[in-house]
Design a protein around this motif. Structure first.
Motif, PDB file in Angstrom:
ATOM      1  N   PRO A   1      40.199  40.781  40.994  1.00  0.00           N
ATOM      2  CA  PRO A   1      39.835  40.460  39.610  1.00  0.00           C
ATOM      3  C   PRO A   1      39.129  39.108  39.540  1.00  0.00           C
ATOM      4  O   PRO A   1      39.177  38.318  40.476  1.00  0.00           O
ATOM      5  CB  PRO A   1      41.191  40.395  38.904  1.00  0.00           C
ATOM      6  CG  PRO A   1      42.143  39.985  39.980  1.00  0.00           C
ATOM      7  CD  PRO A   1      41.630  40.629  41.243  1.00  0.00           C
ATOM      8  N   ASP A   2      38.473  38.862  38.409  1.00  0.00           N
ATOM      9  CA  ASP A   2      37.962  37.521  38.170  1.00  0.00           C
ATOM     10  C   ASP A   2      39.133  36.554  38.266  1.00  0.00           C
ATOM     11  O   ASP A   2      40.254  36.884  37.882  1.00  0.00           O
ATOM     12  CB  ASP A   2      37.340  37.428  36.773  1.00  0.00           C
ATOM     13  CG  ASP A   2      36.056  38.234  36.661  1.00  0.00           C
ATOM     14  OD1 ASP A   2      35.477  38.591  37.705  1.00  0.00           O
ATOM     15  OD2 ASP A   2      35.637  38.515  35.521  1.00  0.00           O
ATOM     16  N   ASP A   3      38.857  35.381  38.791  1.00  0.00           N
ATOM     17  CA  ASP A   3      39.898  34.362  38.963  1.00  0.00           C
ATOM     18  C   ASP A   3      41.067  34.910  39.786  1.00  0.00           C
ATOM     19  O   ASP A   3      42.239  34.751  39.447  1.00  0.00           O
ATOM     20  CB  ASP A   3      40.365  33.839  37.605  1.00  0.00           C
ATOM     21  CG  ASP A   3      40.924  32.426  37.703  1.00  0.00           C
ATOM     22  OD1 ASP A   3      40.803  31.804  38.794  1.00  0.00           O
ATOM     23  OD2 ASP A   3      41.499  31.937  36.729  1.00  0.00           O
ATOM     24  N   ALA A   4      40.736  35.575  40.873  1.00  0.00           N
ATOM     25  CA  ALA A   4      41.722  36.279  41.701  1.00  0.00           C
ATOM     26  C   ALA A   4      42.902  35.432  42.163  1.00  0.00           C
ATOM     27  O   ALA A   4      44.030  35.923  42.130  1.00  0.00           O
ATOM     28  CB  ALA A   4      41.027  36.911  42.902  1.00  0.00           C
ATOM     29  N   PRO A   5      42.711  34.196  42.615  1.00  0.00           N
ATOM     30  CA  PRO A   5      43.891  33.457  43.082  1.00  0.00           C
ATOM     31  C   PRO A   5      44.985  33.312  42.033  1.00  0.00           C
ATOM     32  O   PRO A   5      46.162  33.334  42.351  1.00  0.00           O
ATOM     33  CB  PRO A   5      43.326  32.090  43.477  1.00  0.00           C
ATOM     34  CG  PRO A   5      41.911  32.378  43.847  1.00  0.00           C
ATOM     35  CD  PRO A   5      41.484  33.452  42.878  1.00  0.00           C
ATOM     36  N   ARG A   6      44.595  33.206  40.774  1.00  0.00           N
ATOM     37  CA  ARG A   6      45.605  33.094  39.713  1.00  0.00           C
ATOM     38  C   ARG A   6      46.155  34.453  39.297  1.00  0.00           C
ATOM     39  O   ARG A   6      47.316  34.571  38.925  1.00  0.00           O
ATOM     40  CB  ARG A   6      45.013  32.408  38.493  1.00  0.00           C
ATOM     41  CG  ARG A   6      44.689  30.964  38.731  1.00  0.00           C
ATOM     42  CD  ARG A   6      44.166  30.350  37.471  1.00  0.00           C
ATOM     43  NE  ARG A   6      43.569  29.053  37.793  1.00  0.00           N
ATOM     44  CZ  ARG A   6      43.012  28.276  36.911  1.00  0.00           C
ATOM     45  NH1 ARG A   6      42.983  28.624  35.650  1.00  0.00           N
ATOM     46  NH2 ARG A   6      42.488  27.135  37.265  1.00  0.00           N
ATOM     47  N   ALA A   7      45.310  35.488  39.319  1.00  0.00           N
ATOM     48  CA  ALA A   7      45.710  36.798  38.823  1.00  0.00           C
ATOM     49  C   ALA A   7      46.458  37.635  39.856  1.00  0.00           C
ATOM     50  O   ALA A   7      47.264  38.471  39.504  1.00  0.00           O
ATOM     51  CB  ALA A   7      44.471  37.563  38.359  1.00  0.00           C
ATOM     52  N   TYR A   8      46.201  37.382  41.131  1.00  0.00           N
ATOM     53  CA  TYR A   8      46.754  38.229  42.189  1.00  0.00           C
ATOM     54  C   TYR A   8      48.237  38.002  42.368  1.00  0.00           C
ATOM     55  O   TYR A   8      48.717  36.881  42.432  1.00  0.00           O
ATOM     56  CB  TYR A   8      46.035  37.914  43.507  1.00  0.00           C
ATOM     57  CG  TYR A   8      46.473  38.739  44.689  1.00  0.00           C
ATOM     58  CD1 TYR A   8      45.969  40.003  44.878  1.00  0.00           C
ATOM     59  CD2 TYR A   8      47.384  38.252  45.590  1.00  0.00           C
ATOM     60  CE1 TYR A   8      46.354  40.767  45.968  1.00  0.00           C
ATOM     61  CE2 TYR A   8      47.783  38.995  46.681  1.00  0.00           C
ATOM     62  CZ  TYR A   8      47.274  40.251  46.862  1.00  0.00           C
ATOM     63  OH  TYR A   8      47.658  41.001  47.941  1.00  0.00           O
ATOM     64  N   ARG A   9      48.970  39.080  42.469  1.00  0.00           N
ATOM     65  CA  ARG A   9      50.387  39.039  42.798  1.00  0.00           C
ATOM     66  C   ARG A   9      50.579  40.005  43.949  1.00  0.00           C
ATOM     67  O   ARG A   9      50.481  41.203  43.778  1.00  0.00           O
ATOM     68  CB  ARG A   9      51.262  39.462  41.613  1.00  0.00           C
ATOM     69  CG  ARG A   9      51.150  38.541  40.422  1.00  0.00           C
ATOM     70  CD  ARG A   9      51.742  37.150  40.745  1.00  0.00           C
ATOM     71  NE  ARG A   9      51.607  36.254  39.619  1.00  0.00           N
ATOM     72  CZ  ARG A   9      50.651  35.319  39.530  1.00  0.00           C
ATOM     73  NH1 ARG A   9      49.763  35.169  40.446  1.00  0.00           N
ATOM     74  NH2 ARG A   9      50.613  34.531  38.478  1.00  0.00           N
ATOM     75  N   GLY A  10      50.808  39.469  45.127  1.00  0.00           N
ATOM     76  CA  GLY A  10      50.849  40.273  46.342  1.00  0.00           C
ATOM     77  C   GLY A  10      51.982  41.289  46.348  1.00  0.00           C
ATOM     78  O   GLY A  10      53.065  41.057  45.856  1.00  0.00           O
ATOM     79  N   SER A  11      51.656  42.432  46.909  1.00  0.00           N
ATOM     80  CA  SER A  11      52.672  43.446  47.182  1.00  0.00           C
ATOM     81  C   SER A  11      52.437  43.916  48.604  1.00  0.00           C
ATOM     82  O   SER A  11      52.502  45.081  48.902  1.00  0.00           O
ATOM     83  CB  SER A  11      52.571  44.599  46.196  1.00  0.00           C
ATOM     84  OG  SER A  11      51.296  45.204  46.281  1.00  0.00           O
TER      85      SER A  11
END
Length: 141
Positions: free
Chosen positions: A127-137
């Motif tokens: 997503p845009d702004d991936a480091p903030r939006a990403y939640r690893g699984s």
């Protein structure tokens, strides 16, 4: 910063430090020694310290490591041809495309010759702004 390539192309902003996305991407550099996993890093001219940092953390033969900038800009038509060759190979080979969601969508819906996504294809549309939006699984330890 908004003047960076990461922001201009992928809409990423990050203050630094560790992120879940960063941990998963770093983890993806391991466990593939000698297998046909290819990595593209910044060239020494673009980011010598970054290149050395990645090389020290990547478990792979040098033959599978190249400069990331060979895949973009004026070389992008050749990159698309390479991706299509990989996707249409017999037997099918695995290809994972990690890119901004707009680029993944553009590749998977509009690329000529890609009637249906082959079984070996997977994508991680960020997503845009991936480091903030990403939640690893991830399955990383």
């Amino acid at each position: 910063p908004r003047q960076s390539q990461a922001y201009e192309q992928d809409k990423w902003m990050f203050e630094g430090g560790e992120s879940e996305l960063g941990k998963d991407l770093l983890w993806s550099l391991t466990g593939h020694f000698g297998q046909p996993y290819f990595y593209g890093f910044a060239s020494p001219k673009d980011d010598e310290n970054g290149m050395v940092w990645f090389l020290r953390r990547t478990e792979q033969h040098c033959a599978f490591i190249t400069y990331g900038n060979i895949f973009v800009n004026k070389n992008y038509p050749l990159t698309k041809a390479l991706l299509m060759e990989i996707l249409n190979s017999n037997p099918p080979r695995r290809l994972v495309l990690i890119a901004n969601h707009v680029s993944v969508n553009r590749f998977t819906t509009t690329h000529p010759g890609l009637a249906a996504l082959p079984p070996g294809f997977a994508a991680l549309p960020l997503p845009d702004d991936a480091p903030r939006a990403y939640r690893g699984s991830s399955e990383r330890p």
